[in-house]
Design a protein around this motif. Structure first.
Motif, PDB file in Angstrom:
ATOM      1  N   THR A 247       0.835  -1.213   0.000  1.00  8.89           N
ATOM      2  CA  THR A 247       0.000   0.000   0.000  1.00  8.89           C
ATOM      3  C   THR A 247       0.867   1.259   0.000  1.00  8.89           C
ATOM      4  OG1 THR A 247      -0.145   0.213   2.412  1.00  8.89           O
ATOM      5  CG2 THR A 247      -1.745  -1.240   1.317  1.00  8.89           C
ATOM      6  N   TYR A 332      -2.455  10.339  -2.343  1.00 14.95           N
ATOM      7  CA  TYR A 332      -2.842   9.211  -3.199  1.00 14.95           C
ATOM      8  C   TYR A 332      -2.347   9.423  -4.630  1.00 14.95           C
ATOM      9  CZ  TYR A 332      -5.812   5.511  -1.237  1.00 14.95           C
ATOM     10  OH  TYR A 332      -6.264   4.384  -0.603  1.00 14.95           O
ATOM     11  N   TYR A 351      -2.532  -2.262  -6.424  1.00 10.93           N
ATOM     12  CA  TYR A 351      -3.970  -2.018  -6.571  1.00 10.93           C
ATOM     13  C   TYR A 351      -4.807  -3.116  -5.905  1.00 10.93           C
ATOM     14  CZ  TYR A 351      -2.390   1.519  -9.858  1.00 10.93           C
ATOM     15  OH  TYR A 351      -1.772   2.606 -10.429  1.00 10.93           O
ATOM     16  N   ASP A 354      -4.568  -2.067  -2.223  1.00 13.06           N
ATOM     17  CA  ASP A 354      -5.247  -0.790  -1.952  1.00 13.06           C
ATOM     18  C   ASP A 354      -6.115  -0.420  -3.147  1.00 13.06           C
ATOM     19  OD1 ASP A 354      -6.033   1.673  -1.085  1.00 13.06           O
ATOM     20  OD2 ASP A 354      -4.036   2.570  -0.999  1.00 13.06           O
TER      21      ASP A 354
END
Length: 389
Positions: A247, A332, A351, A354
């Protein structure tokens, strides 16, 4: 009566052999202090050679062997704790296996770069600590990028002749501030620091030694905790290096290995040449967050290396909360720009870990200028060794 041509040639040869060690150390390592120590030994040996010739008491090869042995001992003492003798002249780094790229000219001068937003509480103590712990002939400038502080920082910094203040009237964030400061620096080495640190005496020497072996070597110091109230260092609580999971959440660790898979990003030294060649920072990133991961991966993939200098310490005030607002969406986006640029087939792992990051991809902006202009991908295994999940 003057020397015959044959005698003059013999004398020149003896002098060259006696002074070979200091000349060689200066040419290969760029370490003036070490070269000066070796030169003193060579000078003493020259006087001994004159005495030897008059008394005819010792063959020259024996004298030369004794001199080289003494100088090698000095060399080993100077290099102890940093790198082995053989590795100093190797083309391969003993730490990481990366190719060594000795600088064309010795790395000697330092520019300090600090991004500062409302750092009035710590900035003067930080500057006093830096100036007090760094020799004047090494520290060329301190660049403070005032990122829209209120009140502006320049009036409180006018008393520091070494300080250059670059002011943003509108807040641009840590990444763009550090990029501007780094691109303004003129010294051989750029040392990025936070505006709330206290370097120990001679903090700079191990960093310069490392970079004079490999100009593509980024070096981080040991980072003890600094009490922001009394400016006292806690030597028992020390940050070394970081790792991240899928993540891209990162945290401190130490495995007693000097390789650094991921920098914290606040405190590190880099040669000015490698700063530019390796791509500086991703200027498409916003404010703060993930720039340390992106830069760390890029350095390893571009044939550089990141090393912790355990004999260099710069204490840091770790605040209990951020002194300014953090926009998680911007973080992000910064993470996604990192993933889409460097992770190749590994990005699916991110992905999966997260899913929210995938929804940000359409908003990450253009990354075409970050795709492969700087390097080819190597050391993939080294980069992903930092994962712990």
């Amino acid at each position: 009566m003057g020397l015959s041509p044959h005698s003059a040639m013999q004398t020149c040869l003896r002098v060259a052999l006696i002074f070979a060690a200091p000349i060689g150390s200066l040419a290969t390592l760029g370490d003036l202090q070490l070269a000066a120590i070796l030169a003193v030994g060579s000078l003493m040996a020259s006087f001994m050679d004159v005495f030897r010739q008059r008394r005819r008491c010792l063959p020259f090869p024996v004298l030369l062997l004794l001199v080289y042995s003494a100088q090698m001992t000095c060399f080993m003492v100077a290099m102890h704790g940093n790198v082995s003798i053989s590795s100093s002249f190797s083309k391969v780094s003993p730490e990481s296996g990366a190719t060594l790229y000795p600088p064309a000219m010795p790395i000697r001068s330092i520019s300090i770069v600090m991004a500062a937003h409302n750092e009035q509480l710590y900035l003067e103590r930080t500057l006093d600590s830096i100036i007090g712990s760094t020799p004047a002939d090494v520290l060329r400038e301190i660049i403070v990028v005032d990122d829209a502080s209120e009140p502006p920082l320049k009036p409180m910094l006018d008393k520091y002749p070494l300080v250059k203040v670059l002011r943003h009237e509108k807040r641009l964030g840590l990444i763009k501030s550090k990029t501007r400061g780094g691109n303004t620096a003129v010294s051989d080495m750029i040392m990025f620091l936070d505006a709330h640190v206290k370097p120990a005496k001679d903090w700079h020497l191990p960093l310069l030694r490392h970079m004079n072996r490999n100009y593509k070597r980024v070096v981080v110091p040991m980072i003890p905790i600094l009490n922001g109230d009394n400016w006292v260092v806690n030597e028992n609580a020390v940050g070394v290096k970081m790792m991240f999971d899928w993540t891209l959440f990162f945290q401190w660790f130490d495995d007693r290995n000097d390789l650094v898979p991921c920098m914290s990003g606040g405190l590190f030294g880099i040669t000015r040449q490698w700063w530019h060649e390796s791509g500086e920072y991703d200027y498409g990133m916003s404010m703060w967050g993930a720039e340390n991961i992106e830069q760390s991966i890029r350095i390893w993939l571009c044939g550089g290396e990141i090393i912790v200098a355990r004999d260099s310490r710069i204490a840091h005030v770790f605040r209990s909360k951020f002194p300014y607002t953090i926009n998680n969406t911007e973080i992000y986006i910064n993470k996604v720009r990192t993933v889409e640029t460097w992770f190749d087939e590994y990005k699916e792992m991110v992905y999966q870990a997260d899913p929210g990051a995938l929804r940000v991809v359409p908003f990450m902006g253009n990354i075409s200028d970050r795709l492969a202009p700087y390097c080819t991908t190597t050391h993939v295994g080294m980069v992903f060794a930092c994962q712990f999940a």
